[in-house]
Scaffold this motif. Structure first.
Motif, PDB file in Angstrom:
ATOM      1  N   TRP A   7      24.421  38.485  43.371  1.00 59.39           N
ATOM      2  CA  TRP A   7      25.519  38.947  42.520  1.00 59.39           C
ATOM      3  C   TRP A   7      25.437  40.455  42.288  1.00 59.39           C
ATOM      4  CZ3 TRP A   7      22.936  35.014  38.904  1.00 59.39           C
ATOM      5  CH2 TRP A   7      23.172  33.714  39.367  1.00 59.39           C
TER       6      TRP A   7
ATOM      7  N   HIS B  32      36.367  45.131  40.965  1.00 58.26           N
ATOM      8  CA  HIS B  32      36.856  43.787  41.296  1.00 58.26           C
ATOM      9  C   HIS B  32      37.121  43.047  39.983  1.00 58.26           C
ATOM     10  CE1 HIS B  32      37.039  39.752  42.981  1.00 58.26           C
ATOM     11  NE2 HIS B  32      36.946  40.249  44.208  1.00 58.26           N
TER      12      HIS B  32
ATOM     13  N   VAL C 242      37.393  40.007  39.174  1.00 57.90           N
ATOM     14  CA  VAL C 242      36.664  38.760  38.963  1.00 57.90           C
ATOM     15  C   VAL C 242      35.165  38.999  39.033  1.00 57.90           C
ATOM     16  CG1 VAL C 242      36.271  36.408  39.793  1.00 57.90           C
ATOM     17  CG2 VAL C 242      38.581  37.381  39.857  1.00 57.90           C
ATOM     18  N   GLU C 243      34.694  39.511  40.156  1.00 58.38           N
ATOM     19  CA  GLU C 243      33.266  39.624  40.396  1.00 58.38           C
ATOM     20  C   GLU C 243      32.575  40.669  39.513  1.00 58.38           C
ATOM     21  OE1 GLU C 243      31.464  37.675  42.098  1.00 58.38           O
ATOM     22  OE2 GLU C 243      32.959  36.546  43.226  1.00 58.38           O
TER      23      GLU C 243
ATOM     24  N   ARG D   8      30.326  33.186  35.863  1.00 60.08           N
ATOM     25  CA  ARG D   8      30.972  33.756  37.044  1.00 60.08           C
ATOM     26  C   ARG D   8      32.047  32.808  37.575  1.00 60.08           C
ATOM     27  NH1 ARG D   8      29.400  33.440  42.565  1.00 60.08           N
ATOM     28  NH2 ARG D   8      30.076  35.253  43.788  1.00 60.08           N
ATOM     29  N   ARG D   9      31.740  31.524  37.638  1.00 57.46           N
ATOM     30  CA  ARG D   9      32.723  30.556  38.135  1.00 57.46           C
ATOM     31  C   ARG D   9      33.849  30.343  37.124  1.00 57.46           C
ATOM     32  NH1 ARG D   9      30.782  25.642  38.538  1.00 57.46           N
ATOM     33  NH2 ARG D   9      28.707  26.000  37.680  1.00 57.46           N
TER      34      ARG D   9
ATOM     35  N   ARG E 182      34.976  32.622  35.111  1.00 56.70           N
ATOM     36  CA  ARG E 182      35.841  33.798  35.225  1.00 56.70           C
ATOM     37  C   ARG E 182      36.828  33.651  36.379  1.00 56.70           C
ATOM     38  NH1 ARG E 182      38.769  37.780  32.938  1.00 56.70           N
ATOM     39  NH2 ARG E 182      38.952  39.598  34.296  1.00 56.70           N
ATOM     40  N   GLU E 183      36.388  33.046  37.472  1.00 54.67           N
ATOM     41  CA  GLU E 183      37.290  32.847  38.601  1.00 54.67           C
ATOM     42  C   GLU E 183      38.479  31.978  38.192  1.00 54.67           C
ATOM     43  OE1 GLU E 183      37.398  30.687  42.966  1.00 54.67           O
ATOM     44  OE2 GLU E 183      35.532  31.629  42.317  1.00 54.67           O
ATOM     45  N   LEU E 184      38.210  30.871  37.489  1.00 52.61           N
ATOM     46  CA  LEU E 184      39.315  30.035  37.009  1.00 52.61           C
ATOM     47  C   LEU E 184      40.187  30.814  36.033  1.00 52.61           C
ATOM     48  CD1 LEU E 184      40.792  27.316  36.702  1.00 52.61           C
ATOM     49  CD2 LEU E 184      39.158  26.757  34.871  1.00 52.61           C
ATOM     50  N   ASP E 185      39.554  31.565  35.150  1.00 56.49           N
ATOM     51  CA  ASP E 185      40.275  32.353  34.160  1.00 56.49           C
ATOM     52  C   ASP E 185      41.322  33.241  34.834  1.00 56.49           C
ATOM     53  OD1 ASP E 185      40.632  33.096  31.441  1.00 56.49           O
ATOM     54  OD2 ASP E 185      39.399  34.882  31.722  1.00 56.49           O
TER      55      ASP E 185
ATOM     56  N   ARG F 116      42.385  33.015  38.120  1.00 53.79           N
ATOM     57  CA  ARG F 116      43.323  32.257  38.963  1.00 53.79           C
ATOM     58  C   ARG F 116      44.465  31.699  38.117  1.00 53.79           C
ATOM     59  NH1 ARG F 116      40.764  27.539  41.611  1.00 53.79           N
ATOM     60  NH2 ARG F 116      42.846  27.362  42.564  1.00 53.79           N
TER      61      ARG F 116
ATOM     62  N   TYR G  41      42.175  34.504  46.076  1.00 49.89           N
ATOM     63  CA  TYR G  41      42.235  33.545  44.976  1.00 49.89           C
ATOM     64  C   TYR G  41      43.625  32.915  44.903  1.00 49.89           C
ATOM     65  CZ  TYR G  41      37.962  35.877  43.472  1.00 49.89           C
ATOM     66  OH  TYR G  41      36.686  36.409  43.425  1.00 49.89           O
TER      67      TYR G  41
END
Length: 315
Positions: A21, A35, A37-38, A221-222, A224-227, A229, A240
């Protein structure tokens, strides 16, 4: 006591894990390519990338043949190696506040009806050029985004999301969270409350084992990706696919993922709570009416500019 081969293997495994990461984030920083998300966990939260790399076994563990100077702050020499010194008073106070928050969050039912509208409420009534992630278009445009917020019930219970609502969106929220009511309103279905498990873990470091901190980071981290998307932004160029919460199918997809994350977060909360309570000196401790020690209004203003949390939560 952990012998030298055992604890160095754990330390090296931790570093390899988090470098997956940290290294890409460092490379993006050198290229000045943020970025949404990341990089979020490295910009929203105060934990620095290098600090995430540091390893600790937590308290009451002697590391055989270890040099405390090479382990970082908090470690002292002891017979046969090194171990953590007792947590200072400021960390104990933070631990008491965190334990109370975690226990109260775990005690109440999780809610799954918000559908990620907090991100939409943060741009309600705003033009594309003024939104936080202005480099990425709003999927439905400014007017369409505002219409979605006004057509659905807004039920955000998390203060650190609610405080970034636009002024026009705040009255639309079913509740009005404040810092003072945070422990009374936090609930386990909230994506941001579950991301914050990472914050509570690192604020108690190195007196929380680093593997738990990394587990909380990995979940955050995962989440945040849903957040993102499910947000109003179009991040398709980053790979995404959107969760279209403006549709019934999208809301069902969001709620299902939210429930799965809530279950994972509950397991992490169950590990972090006793770790925080141990630092207070009593397994039953954790009742505290004041937040952890702050660092002044200057730092608060600086953090507000980047979306970081209030110093009332800072160790």
């Amino acid at each position: 006591m952990l012998d030298l081969p055992t604890w160095t293997a754990r330390r090296d495994a931790h570093r390899r894990r988090v470098d997956e990461w940290v290294v890409p984030a460092e490379e993006r920083a050198r290229r000045q390519e943020p970025h949404p998300v990341e990089d979020f966990l490295f910009t929203y939260y105060s934990q620095r990338r290098g600090a995430l790399r540091r390893w600790s076994p937590g308290p009451s563990v002697v590391l055989a043949d270890a040099d405390p100077a090479q382990l970082g702050a908090g470690f002292v020499a002891t017979t046969g190696g090194a171990e953590l010194a007792p947590a200072p008073e400021r960390v104990q106070r933070t631990a008491s506040w965190v334990a109370d928050l975690l226990a109260r969050t775990a005690s109440r039912p999780a809610s799954f009806g918000c559908f990620g509208l907090h991100e939409w409420a943060m741009v309600h009534g705003s033009e594309q050029s003024t939104v936080r992630h202005s480099a990425y278009p709003l999927r439905l445009g400014s007017a369409g985004t505002t219409a979605v917020v006004e057509s659905m019930p807004v039920r955000c219970t998390h203060f650190d999301a609610f405080r970034f609502f636009t002024p026009s969106a705040r009255p639309l929220n079913a509740v009005q969270p404040t810092r003072e009511t945070q422990a009374a309103m936090e609930q386990g279905g909230c994506l941001h409350a579950n991301m914050d498990l990472y914050k509570w873990a690192y604020k108690l470091s190195p007196w929380v084992e680093s593997e738990l901190v990394a587990d909380c980071f990995e979940l955050a981290r995962r989440v945040r990706e849903l957040d993102m998307r499910a947000s109003p932004y179009d991040l398709s160029e980053l790979g995404y696919a959107p969760v279209e919460i403006e549709t019934a199918a999208g809301r069902a997809e969001y709620a299902a993922a939210q429930r799965a994350f809530a279950a994972e977060a509950a397991a992490l909360r169950a590990r972090l709570l006793p770790a925080a309570r141990r630092l207070t000196g009593s397994p039953a401790a954790g009742q505290c009416t004041q937040g952890p020690v702050g660092t002044g209004r200057t730092r608060e203003r600086a953090r507000s500019a980047t979306g970081e949390t209030s110093p009332t939560e800072s160790a």
